[in-house]
Scaffold this active site. Structure first.
Site, mmCIF file in Angstrom:
data_model
loop_
_atom_site.group_PDB
_atom_site.id
_atom_site.type_symbol
_atom_site.label_atom_id
_atom_site.label_comp_id
_atom_site.label_asym_id
_atom_site.label_seq_id
_atom_site.Cartn_x
_atom_site.Cartn_y
_atom_site.Cartn_z
ATOM 1 N N ASP A 276 -11.369 -120.315 -46.523
ATOM 2 C CA ASP A 276 -11.628 -118.943 -46.092
ATOM 3 C C ASP A 276 -10.775 -117.934 -46.855
ATOM 4 O O ASP A 276 -9.866 -118.296 -47.614
ATOM 5 C CB ASP A 276 -11.382 -118.805 -44.577
ATOM 6 C CG ASP A 276 -10.069 -119.469 -44.126
ATOM 7 O OD1 ASP A 276 -9.223 -119.759 -44.990
ATOM 8 O OD2 ASP A 276 -9.905 -119.695 -42.928
ATOM 9 N N ASN B 61 -6.204 -120.744 -30.668
ATOM 10 C CA ASN B 61 -7.407 -120.698 -29.846
ATOM 11 C C ASN B 61 -8.425 -121.783 -30.244
ATOM 12 O O ASN B 61 -9.563 -121.748 -29.803
ATOM 13 C CB ASN B 61 -8.055 -119.305 -29.940
ATOM 14 C CG ASN B 61 -8.479 -118.965 -31.374
ATOM 15 O OD1 ASN B 61 -8.354 -119.790 -32.289
ATOM 16 N ND2 ASN B 61 -8.987 -117.760 -31.571
ATOM 17 N N HIS C 184 -9.566 -122.363 -33.368
ATOM 18 C CA HIS C 184 -10.403 -122.086 -34.538
ATOM 19 C C HIS C 184 -10.060 -123.023 -35.694
ATOM 20 O O HIS C 184 -8.934 -123.497 -35.822
ATOM 21 C CB HIS C 184 -10.341 -120.602 -34.955
ATOM 22 C CG HIS C 184 -9.090 -120.167 -35.640
ATOM 23 N ND1 HIS C 184 -8.544 -118.914 -35.467
ATOM 24 C CD2 HIS C 184 -8.255 -120.787 -36.522
ATOM 25 C CE1 HIS C 184 -7.455 -118.799 -36.198
ATOM 26 N NE2 HIS C 184 -7.254 -119.926 -36.858
ATOM 27 N N GLU D 24 -14.212 -118.846 -35.068
ATOM 28 C CA GLU D 24 -13.514 -118.481 -33.844
ATOM 29 C C GLU D 24 -14.335 -118.920 -32.621
ATOM 30 O O GLU D 24 -15.551 -119.081 -32.725
ATOM 31 C CB GLU D 24 -13.344 -116.946 -33.798
ATOM 32 C CG GLU D 24 -12.525 -116.380 -34.963
ATOM 33 C CD GLU D 24 -11.023 -116.455 -34.718
ATOM 34 O OE1 GLU D 24 -10.573 -117.323 -33.946
ATOM 35 O OE2 GLU D 24 -10.292 -115.641 -35.309
#
Ligand code: F6R
Length: 241
Positions: free
Chosen positions: A67, A136, A138, A143
């Site tokens: 990414d 979280n 991801h 996400e």
């Protein structure tokens, strides 16, 4: 998912480096998927060491990063492009033309993502993908959402990720709110995956991914469905398992 609990983050990096080296020994033109963030820094240190000692040759290796923030200049020292040059690429003999990172400077993000996915396919797919995990759940910048996207795509960062990444910027307002990321399908198509989880702050999310539930609320939980994923955890991250 295979689970290996290591003494500390140093041992996580050593084992991950050995797994990557083994892949490169098997095929010197291997396609390696790479991640940024603080977790893989130790791994990149080990790979540099192996190269400097003459134990590893990257001249045939092709790399694809997961990414990149969007928009961001490659020259920005918080870009993933800059991170990868600084932590790994400028210290090893990988060829510039074999390095791929989603282009945070592109004018058409949707088109950039389609082209990126195509380049991965043309390279024959990823042999071994390195992943870190967000607090979280991801992976890449996939996400938690009701639906997850399959292929490389532009995405918005959640408030939790912006907050977590603000430690690298001088203020939270400077953290980009968008990114380009490999999708869940891109990641799941990798022939093998190494997920690195270190630190007590990751213990709760580590527990969730080993809970036996697969949910888009925890994107990394999908790795339970992958046939060849190894999760390397240090003792602190494994403390709630
Ligand atoms: C970075 C990436 C992210 C990170 C994750 C964990 O390329 O894909 O998913 O792996 O945010 O970051 P650290 O390692 O900084 O805790």
């Amino acid at each position: 998912m295979k689970r290996i609990i290591c003494r500390d983050a140093g041992e996580v990096s050593e084992i991950a480096a050995a797994m990557i080296a083994e892949q490169i020994f098997r095929n010197r033109e291997s396609v390696i998927g790479l991640a940024t963030g603080s977790t893989p820094e130790g791994l990149y240190g080990k790979l540099r060491e192996m190269y400097e000692n003459g134990d590893l040759d990257f001249s045939g290796v092709r790399t694809f990063n997961l990414d990149e923030y969007y928009p961001i200049r490659k020259s920005n020292d918080q870009s993933y492009d800059c991170f990868m040059r600084d932590k790994l690429f400028s210290h090893i003999n990988v060829k510039m033309e074999n390095i791929h990172i989603p282009n945070g400077e592109c004018s058409d993000p949707a088109e950039e993502c389609i082209a990126y996915e195509q380049m991965i396919a043309e390279a024959g797919g990823v042999d071994i993908q390195v992943l870190g995990i967000g607090l979280n759940g991801h992976i890449g910048f996939n996400e938690p959402e009701r639906e997850l996207r399959m292929d490389t795509h532009p995405t918005e960062l959640t408030a939790s990720t912006i907050e977590a990444n603000s430690r690298f910027f001088s203020s939270i307002d400077e953290v980009p709110t968008k990114a380009l990321t490999m999708g869940m399908g891109t990641i799941m198509r990798a022939r093998s995956i190494i997920l690195l989880i270190t630190g007590a702050h990751k213990a709760a999310i580590a527990k969730k991914i080993f809970s036996g539930v697969v949910t888009t609320e925890v994107p990394a939980s999908f790795l339970n469905l992958h046939p060849n994923t190894t999760v390397l955890l240090d003792e602190a991250a494994a403390s709630e398992l």
